[in-house]
Design an enzyme around this catalytic site. Structure first.
Site, PDB file in Angstrom:
ATOM      1  N   LYS A 227       0.860  -1.187   0.000  1.00 21.79           N
ATOM      2  CA  LYS A 227       0.000   0.000   0.000  1.00 21.79           C
ATOM      3  C   LYS A 227       0.889   1.227   0.000  1.00 21.79           C
ATOM      4  CE  LYS A 227      -4.499   0.815   0.282  1.00 21.79           C
ATOM      5  NZ  LYS A 227      -5.601  -0.066  -0.128  1.00 21.79           N
TER       6      LYS A 227
HETATM    7  P1  NAD Z   1     -13.067   7.583  -2.266  1.00 25.74           P
HETATM    8  O1  NAD Z   1     -12.054   8.640  -2.073  1.00 25.74           O
HETATM    9  O2  NAD Z   1     -13.635   7.384  -3.625  1.00 25.74           O
HETATM   10  O3  NAD Z   1     -14.290   7.829  -1.252  1.00 25.74           O
HETATM   11  C1  NAD Z   1     -14.102   8.030   0.118  1.00 25.74           C
HETATM   12  C2  NAD Z   1     -15.420   8.448   0.719  1.00 25.74           C
HETATM   13  O4  NAD Z   1     -15.258   8.578   2.144  1.00 25.74           O
HETATM   14  C3  NAD Z   1     -15.938   9.792   0.211  1.00 25.74           C
HETATM   15  O5  NAD Z   1     -17.325   9.717  -0.018  1.00 25.74           O
HETATM   16  C4  NAD Z   1     -15.666  10.739   1.384  1.00 25.74           C
HETATM   17  O6  NAD Z   1     -16.555  11.816   1.439  1.00 25.74           O
HETATM   18  C5  NAD Z   1     -15.883   9.791   2.540  1.00 25.74           C
HETATM   19  N1  NAD Z   1     -15.292  10.311   3.781  1.00 25.74           N
HETATM   20  C6  NAD Z   1     -14.041  10.763   3.980  1.00 25.74           C
HETATM   21  N2  NAD Z   1     -13.907  11.208   5.237  1.00 25.74           N
HETATM   22  C7  NAD Z   1     -15.104  11.025   5.842  1.00 25.74           C
HETATM   23  C8  NAD Z   1     -15.616  11.292   7.131  1.00 25.74           C
HETATM   24  N3  NAD Z   1     -14.846  11.817   8.072  1.00 25.74           N
HETATM   25  N4  NAD Z   1     -16.910  10.969   7.405  1.00 25.74           N
HETATM   26  C9  NAD Z   1     -17.703  10.426   6.447  1.00 25.74           C
HETATM   27  N5  NAD Z   1     -17.258  10.142   5.202  1.00 25.74           N
HETATM   28  C10 NAD Z   1     -15.995  10.455   4.915  1.00 25.74           C
HETATM   29  O7  NAD Z   1     -12.418   6.247  -1.713  1.00 25.74           O
HETATM   30  P2  NAD Z   1     -12.810   4.729  -2.043  1.00 25.74           P
HETATM   31  O8  NAD Z   1     -11.866   4.262  -3.088  1.00 25.74           O
HETATM   32  O9  NAD Z   1     -14.252   4.617  -2.221  1.00 25.74           O
HETATM   33  O10 NAD Z   1     -12.366   4.011  -0.697  1.00 25.74           O
HETATM   34  C11 NAD Z   1     -13.224   3.932   0.450  1.00 25.74           C
HETATM   35  C12 NAD Z   1     -12.740   2.809   1.362  1.00 25.74           C
HETATM   36  O11 NAD Z   1     -12.738   1.572   0.626  1.00 25.74           O
HETATM   37  C13 NAD Z   1     -11.322   2.944   1.900  1.00 25.74           C
HETATM   38  O12 NAD Z   1     -11.261   2.335   3.163  1.00 25.74           O
HETATM   39  C14 NAD Z   1     -10.503   2.145   0.917  1.00 25.74           C
HETATM   40  O13 NAD Z   1      -9.266   1.717   1.461  1.00 25.74           O
HETATM   41  C15 NAD Z   1     -11.436   0.991   0.677  1.00 25.74           C
HETATM   42  N6  NAD Z   1     -11.205   0.235  -0.551  1.00 25.74           N
HETATM   43  C16 NAD Z   1     -11.189   0.841  -1.772  1.00 25.74           C
HETATM   44  C17 NAD Z   1     -11.006   0.069  -2.915  1.00 25.74           C
HETATM   45  C18 NAD Z   1     -11.072   0.665  -4.292  1.00 25.74           C
HETATM   46  O14 NAD Z   1     -11.034  -0.112  -5.261  1.00 25.74           O
HETATM   47  N7  NAD Z   1     -11.197   1.963  -4.467  1.00 25.74           N
HETATM   48  C19 NAD Z   1     -10.787  -1.306  -2.797  1.00 25.74           C
HETATM   49  C20 NAD Z   1     -10.830  -1.904  -1.533  1.00 25.74           C
HETATM   50  C21 NAD Z   1     -11.040  -1.122  -0.427  1.00 25.74           C
END
Ligand code: NAD
Length: 451
Positions: A138
């Protein structure tokens, strides 16, 4: 002592459940941070609990408890107004016993080393559980992408790529998107890397996944994590006596994972009634259209002010009665207090490490089923694996093929997790770690430990 409300249909509590604060002797042996709230201690602690339950050899436990390599870089970037700023970036390579390091890049102002180590560790576990030939890594940059112009972000991303280029590679360490990063960033990384790396004349675009489809990306990658969350739900809900069309749900975080989980689950007949992100908490008992909300968020940057729902407090959001609660934002957002508030039958962890051990203990006591992140959100890395395979073999798969193959991996991972739960009479998170550690243990048994 407060008496906790029971969840609508309590599950039978398993016999073996990790305590709110698990204390492994390995923490002292390896000099772990002593703060019980430390994310790295919490995430690795959950694995060490499972490792003890299954009798994982000590040598494998200590290897898995620490990353192999931690890269930290500082690099200057010119801002649009001509002044320079220094940025801090990370790449942590946790384990490559099963294949090249694999894992996302996070662009967020709060990124720090222990987060990145935790997320890299989770990738090792996830890749093992979901049956792809990758290890875990990561990375990230301490930056708020919302505060930079497109041109500044391009310079930050390209300069960061230059700083870590010697440490990544299509057969060695393959990053991907995560919070705050997107397909455009992946394209800049692949393009920058192609000018820097000597890969023997081969196309180097397999150095990164989550690229735009026009530049080596895979169909279905953008939605893959949300698709995997819903595939897991469809597989696990019948155990709880539920079907998607009978479910209401709420989503915490409406970015890539949250919005795709919402849209796909809604398309299966479920009804989204509460959503939250960094701009606010909204609710509508009659239903919030996930497709319409996603379009609104694209334009406005967040769910705050969405006209077809009412703004509510944080507490009201968490207390909303639903069948399924999908955390899809950041880590540690379901702590003890939120765990007491949540009024759901099942939590599908789209985010990584959203539930603290203290929070989880309360959820289990209340009979709320938690589908753990290493199972539930493994769809992203699985389709990243498909993208990598397509790049390396110069193939282009159609969407039906991607979705079908993804579903096979998700169903198999869910089935391995259920088998481990039955065998060890434990919670689902411990079961998922046991299934993941079994594969890693077999690899170490075959490989041995050099010299
Ligand atoms: P992203 O940046 O697209 O979205 C993140 C979201 O979290 C946004 O809607 C943001 O407004 C919200 N957020 C941030 N701070 C916040 C707070 N304090 N309170 C409420 N909401 C808040 O990111 P993503 O890619 O959707 O990733 C989200 C989670 O999923 C992370 O934990 C990431 O590690 C995990 N993840 C992502 C992927 C991927 O393919 N993108 C894969 C596996 C896991």
């Amino acid at each position: 002592m407060t008496t906790l409300a029971k969840a609508p249909t309590p599950m039978q509590k398993p016999k073996n459940v990790p305590p709110a604060s698990f204390n492994s002797p390995i923490f002292d042996e390896l000099g772990f941070p002593t703060d019980p709230h430390n994310l790295y201690r919490q995430t690795v602690g959950a694995m060490l609990y499972a490792a003890e339950l299954m009798g994982l050899p000590h040598r494998v436990q200590i290897i898995l408890a620490q990353p192999k390599t931690e890269i930290m870089v500082h690099f200057p970037v010119k801002m649009d107004d001509g002044h320079y700023r220094l940025f801090k970036g990370y790449r942590v390579q946790h384990n490559n016993a099963l294949g090249p390091y694999k894992g996302g890049l996070r662009f967020h102002q709060d990124v720090h080393l222990d987060d990145v180590k935790s997320l890299a560790f989770l990738m090792t576990m996830k890749c093992s559980l979901v049956g792809v030939p990758f290890g875990g890594g990561k990375g990230g940059v301490k930056v708020d992408p919302r505060k930079h112009s497109n041109a500044e972000m391009e310079r930050i991303v390209r300069r960061f790529t230059t700083a870590i280029a010697h440490g990544i590679g299509p057969d060695y360490d393959i990053p991907a998107p995560d919070v705050g990063s997107n397909a455009q960033h992946m394209a800049w990384i692949a393009d920058t890397y192609s000018f820097l790396a000597d890969v023997g004349g081969k196309d180097p675009s397999a150095v990164i996944t989550g690229k735009p489809v026009e530049y080596g990306g895979s169909l279905g990658r953008e939605k893959a994590t949300g698709q995997g969350v819903v595939d897991t739900l469809v597989e696990m809900l019948p155990e709880l006596g539920l079907k998607p069309e009978q479910c209401t749900f709420s989503v915490l975080g409406f970015g890539n994972v949250g919005s795709w989980s919402g849209k796909i689950f809604q398309d299966k007949g479920a009804k989204m009634i509460a959503v939250a992100d960094h701009t606010g908490f909204i609710k509508n008992e009659k239903g919030i259209d996930a497709h319409d909300l996603a379009t609104y968020v694209q334009k406005k940057g967040g769910v705050g002010g969405y006209p077809n729902a009412t703004a509510v407090s944080k507490e009201e959001f968490y207390k909303t009665k639903v069948e399924v609660f999908i955390p899809a934002a950041l880590e540690q957002m379901i702590q003890e207090e939120e765990a007491k508030w949540i009024n759901a039958i099942v939590i599908a962890e789209g985010a990584n490490a959203p539930t603290t051990p203290g929070g989880e203990r309360i959820l289990i006591e209340r009979g709320i089923e938690v589908l753990p992140a290493i199972l539930c959100n493994a769809g992203g890395v699985t389709v990243s694996y498909f993208e990598w395979v397509q790049n390396k073999t110069y193939q282009m798969w159609d969407l039906e093929h991607v979705d079908r193959e993804l579903n096979k991996h998700m169903v198999k991972a869910a089935s391995k997790t259920r088998d481990a739960r039955r065998k060890y009479n434990c919670d689902l998170r411990s079961a998922a770690y046991i299934a993941a550690c079994e594969r890693l243990n077999q690899a170490y048994a075959a490989r041995g430990i050099f010299p």
